[in-house]
Design a protein around this motif. Structure first.
Motif, PDB file in Angstrom:
ATOM      1  N   LEU A  32       0.831  -1.197   0.000  1.00  0.00           N
ATOM      2  CA  LEU A  32       0.000   0.000   0.000  1.00  0.00           C
ATOM      3  C   LEU A  32       0.869   1.251   0.000  1.00  0.00           C
ATOM      4  N   ALA A  33       0.512   2.193  -0.850  1.00  0.00           N
ATOM      5  CA  ALA A  33       1.198   3.487  -0.899  1.00  0.00           C
ATOM      6  C   ALA A  33       0.145   4.564  -1.130  1.00  0.00           C
ATOM      7  N   GLY A  34       0.146   5.565  -0.283  1.00  0.00           N
ATOM      8  CA  GLY A  34      -0.835   6.628  -0.426  1.00  0.00           C
ATOM      9  C   GLY A  34      -2.145   6.286   0.267  1.00  0.00           C
ATOM     10  N   ARG A  35      -3.194   6.980  -0.126  1.00  0.00           N
ATOM     11  CA  ARG A  35      -4.500   6.846   0.525  1.00  0.00           C
ATOM     12  C   ARG A  35      -5.489   6.145  -0.396  1.00  0.00           C
ATOM     13  N   VAL A  36      -6.202   5.171   0.171  1.00  0.00           N
ATOM     14  CA  VAL A  36      -7.226   4.435  -0.558  1.00  0.00           C
ATOM     15  C   VAL A  36      -8.526   4.554   0.221  1.00  0.00           C
ATOM     16  N   LYS A  37      -9.641   4.727  -0.475  1.00  0.00           N
ATOM     17  CA  LYS A  37     -10.954   4.781   0.167  1.00  0.00           C
ATOM     18  C   LYS A  37     -11.796   3.614  -0.331  1.00  0.00           C
ATOM     19  N   VAL A  38     -12.263   2.781   0.604  1.00  0.00           N
ATOM     20  CA  VAL A  38     -13.124   1.647   0.273  1.00  0.00           C
ATOM     21  C   VAL A  38     -14.217   1.538   1.334  1.00  0.00           C
ATOM     22  N   ARG A 228      -3.786   2.281   9.028  1.00  0.00           N
ATOM     23  CA  ARG A 228      -2.521   2.837   8.555  1.00  0.00           C
ATOM     24  C   ARG A 228      -1.435   1.769   8.449  1.00  0.00           C
ATOM     25  N   THR A 229      -0.597   1.935   7.441  1.00  0.00           N
ATOM     26  CA  THR A 229       0.638   1.168   7.291  1.00  0.00           C
ATOM     27  C   THR A 229       1.791   2.160   7.252  1.00  0.00           C
ATOM     28  N   ALA A 230       3.004   1.654   7.033  1.00  0.00           N
ATOM     29  CA  ALA A 230       4.165   2.544   7.021  1.00  0.00           C
ATOM     30  C   ALA A 230       4.106   3.558   5.883  1.00  0.00           C
ATOM     31  N   HIS A 231       3.445   3.207   4.776  1.00  0.00           N
ATOM     32  CA  HIS A 231       3.500   4.066   3.598  1.00  0.00           C
ATOM     33  C   HIS A 231       2.128   4.441   3.045  1.00  0.00           C
ATOM     34  N   GLY A 232       1.077   4.141   3.796  1.00  0.00           N
ATOM     35  CA  GLY A 232      -0.230   4.484   3.269  1.00  0.00           C
ATOM     36  C   GLY A 232      -1.313   4.319   4.304  1.00  0.00           C
ATOM     37  N   GLU A 233      -2.546   4.538   3.878  1.00  0.00           N
ATOM     38  CA  GLU A 233      -3.678   4.388   4.767  1.00  0.00           C
ATOM     39  C   GLU A 233      -4.920   4.054   3.965  1.00  0.00           C
ATOM     40  N   VAL A 234      -5.813   3.327   4.618  1.00  0.00           N
ATOM     41  CA  VAL A 234      -7.093   2.958   4.007  1.00  0.00           C
ATOM     42  C   VAL A 234      -8.198   3.580   4.842  1.00  0.00           C
ATOM     43  N   ALA A 235      -8.967   4.463   4.225  1.00  0.00           N
ATOM     44  CA  ALA A 235     -10.149   5.036   4.859  1.00  0.00           C
ATOM     45  C   ALA A 235     -11.336   4.155   4.494  1.00  0.00           C
ATOM     46  N   CYS A 236     -12.193   3.858   5.476  1.00  0.00           N
ATOM     47  CA  CYS A 236     -13.245   2.876   5.227  1.00  0.00           C
ATOM     48  C   CYS A 236     -14.404   3.110   6.180  1.00  0.00           C
ATOM     49  N   ASP A 237     -15.451   2.341   5.984  1.00  0.00           N
ATOM     50  CA  ASP A 237     -16.593   2.373   6.892  1.00  0.00           C
ATOM     51  C   ASP A 237     -16.549   1.227   7.894  1.00  0.00           C
ATOM     52  N   PHE A 238     -15.934   0.104   7.494  1.00  0.00           N
ATOM     53  CA  PHE A 238     -15.840  -1.066   8.351  1.00  0.00           C
ATOM     54  C   PHE A 238     -14.443  -1.667   8.240  1.00  0.00           C
ATOM     55  N   VAL A 239     -14.038  -2.345   9.322  1.00  0.00           N
ATOM     56  CA  VAL A 239     -12.775  -3.072   9.352  1.00  0.00           C
ATOM     57  C   VAL A 239     -13.051  -4.509   9.787  1.00  0.00           C
ATOM     58  N   VAL A 240     -12.396  -5.460   9.132  1.00  0.00           N
ATOM     59  CA  VAL A 240     -12.439  -6.857   9.553  1.00  0.00           C
ATOM     60  C   VAL A 240     -11.018  -7.284   9.886  1.00  0.00           C
ATOM     61  N   LEU A 241     -10.782  -7.608  11.149  1.00  0.00           N
ATOM     62  CA  LEU A 241      -9.460  -8.035  11.606  1.00  0.00           C
ATOM     63  C   LEU A 241      -9.373  -9.555  11.522  1.00  0.00           C
ATOM     64  N   ALA A 242      -8.524 -10.052  10.629  1.00  0.00           N
ATOM     65  CA  ALA A 242      -8.407 -11.495  10.401  1.00  0.00           C
ATOM     66  C   ALA A 242      -6.940 -11.920  10.414  1.00  0.00           C
ATOM     67  N   GLY A 243      -6.161 -11.295  11.283  1.00  0.00           N
ATOM     68  CA  GLY A 243      -4.736 -11.602  11.358  1.00  0.00           C
ATOM     69  C   GLY A 243      -4.366 -12.591  12.442  1.00  0.00           C
ATOM     70  N   ASN A 244      -5.329 -12.944  13.294  1.00  0.00           N
ATOM     71  CA  ASN A 244      -5.103 -13.928  14.359  1.00  0.00           C
ATOM     72  C   ASN A 244      -3.872 -13.581  15.197  1.00  0.00           C
ATOM     73  N   VAL A 245      -2.923 -14.514  15.363  1.00  0.00           N
ATOM     74  CA  VAL A 245      -1.804 -14.290  16.286  1.00  0.00           C
ATOM     75  C   VAL A 245      -0.831 -13.232  15.786  1.00  0.00           C
ATOM     76  N   TYR A 246      -0.990 -12.748  14.554  1.00  0.00           N
ATOM     77  CA  TYR A 246      -0.038 -11.794  13.993  1.00  0.00           C
ATOM     78  C   TYR A 246      -0.502 -10.342  14.071  1.00  0.00           C
ATOM     79  N   LEU A 247      -1.687 -10.086  14.591  1.00  0.00           N
ATOM     80  CA  LEU A 247      -2.216  -8.721  14.559  1.00  0.00           C
ATOM     81  C   LEU A 247      -1.312  -7.720  15.262  1.00  0.00           C
TER      82      LEU A 247
END
Length: 436
Positions: A32-38, A228-247
């Motif tokens: 990811l780089a920059g801003r994304v809207k989903v 947010r990540t080191a080089h970008g961000e995602v703007a959204c209405d909902f988030v689904v966290l599915a990273g389990n032990v790595y979150l």
């Protein structure tokens, strides 16, 4: 939870994976780089996250998936490949939800088997799926417990399996280790990494944006979250966290409050060299997947190219066993001594997420931030349904999700420093019981 050390240990365990050696990965997606809207941001490109993404797109929502490494890098692409109905602790489900809601939860589990097979067919995923699962007991006491469990499932849920008595066990498996068992024709096994990569291809074809090498550094919560990540961000209405032990493995608490409800448990697998097809077929009737009912269990299955894939030796302290291939080979030969002439070119492992009560842990951090974790070794079918249930809830049909979200979970005691030693002591107790 364990800081970056978990990732470092886990990365070293991928190096000799049969699954990785038997696929051709597509080129890595750009980070990811920059801003994304989903509409929805999914964290984690494993089976649960990709399932959620596919289901959300089917409902017309725009989706971005953020993956810290590569699709299928974690447990989704390294597990034993056993597609098993039910939950790791069905008794806990019944005790907490009551009889009628437990039956609904069981139906969700059965639907997970159907959903997996529909996705394989609908998206043309070549993942070596094979039906049949043989659950075995190593002695008469455990055989009675297994038979009672099968009777319970038939009586309570109408789910019937074939009983294999002590007199007939030799017709089902070419091993003297086992006393009796049950056979489930609806469960089965597959190549999990091929399946996961197939879901990723299907998701991208449906319009899902997948960003790899994009670990999440934080989430700004609110009516419209920003991930947010080191080089970008995602703007959204909902988030689904599915990273389990790595979150929470990159130095920032992405999801504080849920990480100490799961424990990373190492599990290890070997694959033999290929053998003659008729020799492989003679080991297990119907080429079924196999698992024993010990607490510290062994699991194994034939592969499509006529190897034996053998797993077990769970590590609750986080340390990889010394001489992994040799120690796992000894466990395999205790079951199949006739395979002593075969080399073991592949040995790998990874971390699965377990809860204290071994029931799945689904819920919401905020009203628009969902999480899926705690599959406790039953994730191949259940992750698919988890993603679907999360998508249903976001689309306004939250009944199935909220049913499983009612399950209560305790935190592992002592925080990160004491959680592992406490669990190790508990597991030693259960291993002692396995010997009785």
């Amino acid at each position: 939870m364990f800081g970056s050390t978990l990732l470092k240990r886990d990365f070293s365990l991928t190096q000799h994976s049969f699954y990785e050696a038997s696929v051709v990965r597509p080129p890595v997606n750009a980070p990811l780089a920059g801003r994304v809207k989903v509409d929805v941001c999914v964290v984690g490109a494993g089976l649960a996250g990709l399932s959620a993404a596919l289901e959300l797109r089917a409902r017309g929502l725009s989706v971005a998936v953020l993956e810290a490494r590569a699709a299928g890098w974690g447990a989704s692409g390294r597990n034993g490949g056993q597609v098993i109905v039910g939950f790791a602790n069905d008794e806990e489900i019944g005790a907490q939800l009551g009889a009628e809601d437990a039956r609904q939860a069981w139906r969700i589990s059965v639907d997970g088997l159907d959903l997996l097979q529909r996705r394989i067919a609908d998206h043309g995923i070549d993942c070596d799926y094979s039906p049949g699962y043989l659950h075995l007991a190593v002695n008469a006491r455990k055989g009675r417990a297994l038979a009672e469990s099968a009777e319970h499932l038939a009586h309570r849920y109408g789910y019937r399996m074939q009983t294999v008595g002590a007199r007939d066990i030799g017709d089902w498996i070419a091993s003297e280790r086992f006393h009796s068992g049950v056979f489930d024709s609806q469960s089965g096994h597959l190549h999990p990494l091929k399946y996961c990569l197939g879901l990723a291809r299907a998701a991208q074809a449906a319009g899902v944006l997948i960003y790899e090498q994009s670990p999440v550094s934080g989430i700004e919560r609110g009516a419209q979250p920003v991930v947010r990540t080191a080089h970008g961000e995602v703007a959204c209405d909902f988030v689904v966290l599915a990273g389990n032990v790595y979150l929470n493995e990159f130095g920032t608490a992405v999801a504080p409050g849920i990480g100490d409800r799961i424990m990373p448990v190492g599990t290890y697998i070997i694959a033999t060299e290929a053998m003659a097809p008729e020799r492989a077929a003679a080991l297990v009737r119907q080429r079924a997947a196999v698992c024993d009912n010990n607490f510290a269990l062994d699991y194994f299955r034939p592969t499509a190219d006529h190897r034996v894939l053998f797993g077990g030796r769970a590590s609750y302290g986080g340390a990889t066993p010394i001489n992994l291939a040799a120690s796992m080979r000894r466990r395999m030969l205790a079951v199949f001594p006739q395979l002593a002439d075969l080399a073991v070119p592949y040995a790998w492992g990874g971390f699965v997420d377990i809860t204290m009560n071994r029931a799945p842990d689904f819920g919401r951090v905020d009203k628009n931030v969902y999480y899926l974790q705690g599959f406790s070794g039953h994730g191949l079918a259940l992750t698919g349904m988890a993603g679907k249930l999360a998508a249903d809830a976001i689309a306004g049909q939250a009944g199935g999700f909220d049913l499983l979200a009612r399950l209560r979970h305790r935190r592992f005691p002592g925080g990160a420093a004491l959680r592992t030693p406490s669990l190790v002591l508990g597991m030693l107790y259960h291993r002692m019981r396995d010997l009785l």
